[in-house]
Scaffold this motif. Sequence first.
Motif, PDB file in Angstrom:
ATOM      1  N   GLY A  12      27.279   8.267  66.827  1.00 36.88           N
ATOM      2  CA  GLY A  12      26.770   7.797  66.558  1.00 36.88           C
ATOM      3  C   GLY A  12      25.170   9.041  67.533  1.00 36.88           C
ATOM      4  N   ALA A  13      25.590  10.015  67.589  1.00 36.81           N
ATOM      5  CA  ALA A  13      24.725  11.456  68.208  1.00 36.81           C
ATOM      6  C   ALA A  13      23.822  12.230  67.387  1.00 36.81           C
ATOM      7  CB  ALA A  13      25.615  12.090  68.638  1.00 36.81           C
ATOM      8  N   ALA A  14      22.551  12.167  68.105  1.00 34.71           N
ATOM      9  CA  ALA A  14      21.331  13.029  67.551  1.00 34.71           C
ATOM     10  C   ALA A  14      21.274  14.485  68.177  1.00 34.71           C
ATOM     11  CB  ALA A  14      19.910  11.936  67.328  1.00 34.71           C
ATOM     12  N   GLY A  15      20.894  15.385  67.361  1.00 38.67           N
ATOM     13  CA  GLY A  15      20.667  16.391  68.159  1.00 38.67           C
ATOM     14  C   GLY A  15      19.654  16.857  67.992  1.00 38.67           C
ATOM     15  N   LEU A  16      18.903  18.278  68.695  1.00 35.20           N
ATOM     16  CA  LEU A  16      18.003  18.984  68.208  1.00 35.20           C
ATOM     17  C   LEU A  16      18.630  20.598  68.584  1.00 35.20           C
ATOM     18  CD1 LEU A  16      15.199  17.744  70.173  1.00 35.20           C
ATOM     19  CD2 LEU A  16      14.969  18.839  67.611  1.00 35.20           C
ATOM     20  N   GLY A  17      18.106  21.803  68.213  1.00 35.77           N
ATOM     21  CA  GLY A  17      18.635  23.005  67.882  1.00 35.77           C
ATOM     22  C   GLY A  17      17.494  23.193  69.124  1.00 35.77           C
ATOM     23  N   LEU A  18      18.432  24.104  70.473  1.00 30.35           N
ATOM     24  CA  LEU A  18      18.111  25.323  70.559  1.00 30.35           C
ATOM     25  C   LEU A  18      17.668  26.111  70.956  1.00 30.35           C
ATOM     26  CD1 LEU A  18      18.369  25.085  74.679  1.00 30.35           C
ATOM     27  CD2 LEU A  18      20.577  26.193  73.788  1.00 30.35           C
ATOM     28  N   ARG A  19      15.891  26.110  70.837  1.00 29.39           N
ATOM     29  CA  ARG A  19      15.651  27.716  70.632  1.00 29.39           C
ATOM     30  C   ARG A  19      14.568  27.990  71.680  1.00 29.39           C
ATOM     31  NH1 ARG A  19      18.182  26.354  67.232  1.00 29.39           N
ATOM     32  NH2 ARG A  19      17.648  26.137  64.507  1.00 29.39           N
ATOM     33  N   ARG A  20      13.995  29.336  71.448  1.00 32.01           N
ATOM     34  CA  ARG A  20      14.140  29.573  73.609  1.00 32.01           C
ATOM     35  C   ARG A  20      12.003  28.780  73.309  1.00 32.01           C
ATOM     36  NH1 ARG A  20      15.602  35.977  73.945  1.00 32.01           N
ATOM     37  NH2 ARG A  20      17.996  35.335  73.410  1.00 32.01           N
ATOM     38  N   ALA A  21      11.089  28.270  72.097  1.00 29.54           N
ATOM     39  CA  ALA A  21      10.347  28.171  72.406  1.00 29.54           C
ATOM     40  C   ALA A  21       9.985  26.576  72.655  1.00 29.54           C
ATOM     41  CB  ALA A  21       9.472  27.461  70.822  1.00 29.54           C
ATOM     42  N   LEU A  22      11.503  25.882  72.716  1.00 26.64           N
ATOM     43  CA  LEU A  22      11.566  24.409  73.162  1.00 26.64           C
ATOM     44  C   LEU A  22      12.127  24.369  74.460  1.00 26.64           C
ATOM     45  CD1 LEU A  22      12.600  22.681  69.914  1.00 26.64           C
ATOM     46  CD2 LEU A  22      10.828  23.231  70.929  1.00 26.64           C
ATOM     47  N   LEU A  23      12.452  25.588  75.130  1.00 29.10           N
ATOM     48  CA  LEU A  23      13.314  25.273  76.659  1.00 29.10           C
ATOM     49  C   LEU A  23      12.453  24.449  77.615  1.00 29.10           C
ATOM     50  CD1 LEU A  23      14.762  29.166  76.671  1.00 29.10           C
ATOM     51  CD2 LEU A  23      15.904  26.630  76.397  1.00 29.10           C
ATOM     52  N   GLY A  49      19.223  36.605  83.076  1.00 22.69           N
ATOM     53  CA  GLY A  49      17.735  36.249  83.449  1.00 22.69           C
ATOM     54  C   GLY A  49      17.361  34.736  83.336  1.00 22.69           C
ATOM     55  N   LYS A  50      16.277  34.382  83.091  1.00 22.32           N
ATOM     56  CA  LYS A  50      15.988  33.171  82.999  1.00 22.32           C
ATOM     57  C   LYS A  50      16.108  32.494  82.041  1.00 22.32           C
ATOM     58  CE  LYS A  50      11.213  33.668  80.313  1.00 22.32           C
ATOM     59  NZ  LYS A  50       9.938  33.770  80.288  1.00 22.32           N
ATOM     60  N   PHE A  51      16.424  33.070  80.502  1.00 17.37           N
ATOM     61  CA  PHE A  51      16.841  32.283  79.093  1.00 17.37           C
ATOM     62  C   PHE A  51      18.070  31.798  79.763  1.00 17.37           C
ATOM     63  CE2 PHE A  51      13.446  34.851  77.196  1.00 17.37           C
ATOM     64  CZ  PHE A  51      12.323  33.787  76.920  1.00 17.37           C
ATOM     65  N   GLY A  52      18.864  32.843  80.306  1.00 14.83           N
ATOM     66  CA  GLY A  52      20.907  32.443  80.859  1.00 14.83           C
ATOM     67  C   GLY A  52      20.622  31.427  81.306  1.00 14.83           C
ATOM     68  N   ALA A  53      19.757  31.737  82.301  1.00 16.37           N
ATOM     69  CA  ALA A  53      19.956  30.368  83.712  1.00 16.37           C
ATOM     70  C   ALA A  53      19.378  28.970  83.053  1.00 16.37           C
ATOM     71  CB  ALA A  53      18.604  30.647  84.753  1.00 16.37           C
ATOM     72  N   ALA A  54      18.097  29.312  81.629  1.00 14.77           N
ATOM     73  CA  ALA A  54      18.000  28.076  81.028  1.00 14.77           C
ATOM     74  C   ALA A  54      19.171  27.252  80.457  1.00 14.77           C
ATOM     75  CB  ALA A  54      16.587  28.068  80.502  1.00 14.77           C
ATOM     76  N   GLU A  56      22.618  28.032  80.131  1.00 18.28           N
ATOM     77  CA  GLU A  56      23.450  27.411  81.970  1.00 18.28           C
ATOM     78  C   GLU A  56      23.120  26.069  82.161  1.00 18.28           C
ATOM     79  OE1 GLU A  56      24.134  29.826  84.890  1.00 18.28           O
ATOM     80  OE2 GLU A  56      25.274  31.047  83.222  1.00 18.28           O
ATOM     81  N   ASP A  57      21.665  25.410  82.496  1.00 16.49           N
ATOM     82  CA  ASP A  57      20.709  24.405  83.065  1.00 16.49           C
ATOM     83  C   ASP A  57      21.581  23.671  81.870  1.00 16.49           C
ATOM     84  OD1 ASP A  57      19.563  22.530  84.433  1.00 16.49           O
ATOM     85  OD2 ASP A  57      18.041  22.278  82.599  1.00 16.49           O
ATOM     86  N   LEU A  58      21.277  22.804  80.817  1.00 13.19           N
ATOM     87  CA  LEU A  58      20.968  22.721  79.384  1.00 13.19           C
ATOM     88  C   LEU A  58      22.381  22.383  79.234  1.00 13.19           C
ATOM     89  CD1 LEU A  58      17.818  24.104  77.144  1.00 13.19           C
ATOM     90  CD2 LEU A  58      18.634  21.747  78.513  1.00 13.19           C
ATOM     91  N   THR A  59      23.105  23.301  79.107  1.00 12.24           N
ATOM     92  CA  THR A  59      24.769  23.348  78.774  1.00 12.24           C
ATOM     93  C   THR A  59      25.419  22.164  80.113  1.00 12.24           C
ATOM     94  OG1 THR A  59      26.019  25.219  79.476  1.00 12.24           O
ATOM     95  CG2 THR A  59      24.853  24.840  77.183  1.00 12.24           C
ATOM     96  N   SER A  60      25.355  22.357  81.306  1.00 13.00           N
ATOM     97  CA  SER A  60      25.597  21.600  82.541  1.00 13.00           C
ATOM     98  C   SER A  60      25.297  19.928  82.268  1.00 13.00           C
ATOM     99  CB  SER A  60      25.394  22.446  83.250  1.00 13.00           C
ATOM    100  OG  SER A  60      24.178  21.983  83.655  1.00 13.00           O
ATOM    101  N   ARG A  61      24.735  20.247  81.207  1.00  8.25           N
ATOM    102  CA  ARG A  61      24.167  18.457  81.194  1.00  8.25           C
ATOM    103  C   ARG A  61      24.255  17.783  79.619  1.00  8.25           C
ATOM    104  NH1 ARG A  61      18.659  18.194  81.707  1.00  8.25           N
ATOM    105  NH2 ARG A  61      17.838  19.872  81.877  1.00  8.25           N
ATOM    106  N   HIS A  62      23.964  19.196  78.327  1.00  7.12           N
ATOM    107  CA  HIS A  62      24.472  18.285  77.439  1.00  7.12           C
ATOM    108  C   HIS A  62      25.057  19.198  76.360  1.00  7.12           C
ATOM    109  CE1 HIS A  62      20.568  16.293  78.000  1.00  7.12           C
ATOM    110  NE2 HIS A  62      19.816  17.695  78.571  1.00  7.12           N
ATOM    111  N   PRO A  63      25.654  18.239  75.707  1.00  2.00           N
ATOM    112  CA  PRO A  63      26.946  19.252  74.941  1.00  2.00           C
ATOM    113  C   PRO A  63      26.653  20.107  73.811  1.00  2.00           C
ATOM    114  CG  PRO A  63      27.491  16.248  74.985  1.00  2.00           C
ATOM    115  CD  PRO A  63      26.494  16.954  75.559  1.00  2.00           C
ATOM    116  N   LEU A  64      26.963  21.340  73.512  1.00  3.14           N
ATOM    117  CA  LEU A  64      26.874  21.678  72.413  1.00  3.14           C
ATOM    118  C   LEU A  64      27.917  22.787  71.552  1.00  3.14           C
ATOM    119  CD1 LEU A  64      23.866  24.507  72.354  1.00  3.14           C
ATOM    120  CD2 LEU A  64      25.864  26.071  73.878  1.00  3.14           C
ATOM    121  N   VAL A  65      26.790  22.114  70.264  1.00  3.59           N
ATOM    122  CA  VAL A  65      27.710  22.806  69.382  1.00  3.59           C
ATOM    123  C   VAL A  65      27.337  24.357  69.013  1.00  3.59           C
ATOM    124  CG1 VAL A  65      28.653  20.865  67.734  1.00  3.59           C
ATOM    125  CG2 VAL A  65      26.406  21.755  67.659  1.00  3.59           C
TER     126      VAL A  65
END
Length: 292
Positions: A12-23, A49-54, A56-65
């Motif tokens: 029942g999971a609902a997900g979003l695309g990881l886009r830089r505009a939405l970081l 840089g800041k994108f790589g850090a973002a 890592e932050d997101l994948t430490s807290r949320h599953p990624l496909v």
Amino acid sequence: MTADGIGQLESGAAGLGLRRALLGPLQSSPPGDFDFLECAPENWIGVGGKFGAALEDLTSRHPLVCHGLSLSLGGVAPLDETFLHRVRRFLDLHRVPLYSEHLSYCSDDGHLYDLLPIPFTEEAVHHVAARIRQTQDIVGRRIAVENVSYYAPAPADRDQPALREIDFIKAVLAEADCDLLLDVNNIYVNAINHRYDASAFLAALPSERIAYIHVAGHYDEADDLKVDTHGAPVKDAVWSLLGEAYRVHGLRPTLLERDFNFPPYAELVGELATIRKVMDDVSPRSARRAHG
């Protein structure tokens, strides 16, 4: 192989695309806005840089496909094994349970910057299935392939009888022993453009192969011509077809695709709420928890 299937995601999971505009909104989102994220590895491998850090932050807290863009499974040039080894390291680093790609090709002596349909022939089945198996061997995972939209009749070979699209997809899944990323909007778009029954096509897909689902918006060029854009809200007819997919095949993790024309983040969260409502209409969360 390892990491078979999508063990980190609930049906029942609902997900979003990881886009830089939405970081920014994604990083500051409260718990529960979304259940998982999806990215194209091509856009993130080696990013620092800041994108790589973002990331890592997101994948430490949320599953990624991961959903690839450039592998060109239907192409004739050898697969880029160096790239696939880099993909494997990226998947392992971020604990990615599923890697998917398009059942199409996008290269011919260079990148074509579009996803083009593979001829629906037996020869093409054998060709693309072998390339999928090779991909799975290198990335160490079973992958999923996505049914794609196309706008002209699929290319044909005068020496081979053409298969129906549904039979081509099923043959590839069986011979490659891979999974399906079911794009509900692509079924709707193709059914209108190529005059077939979307419900019958959906029902003919093998439930056991469906790993997860994409749902997206499209552009109404005309009553009989729809264009898959990922740049608009999901339309009512596609929401209805998504509910049908759940009723026929059961709930699957579902990703809302939005690639440009981003609305305010709250509107995307609202569409995720619609995904969950469609799920609840088929299988209420209270019942799912009781059986979970």
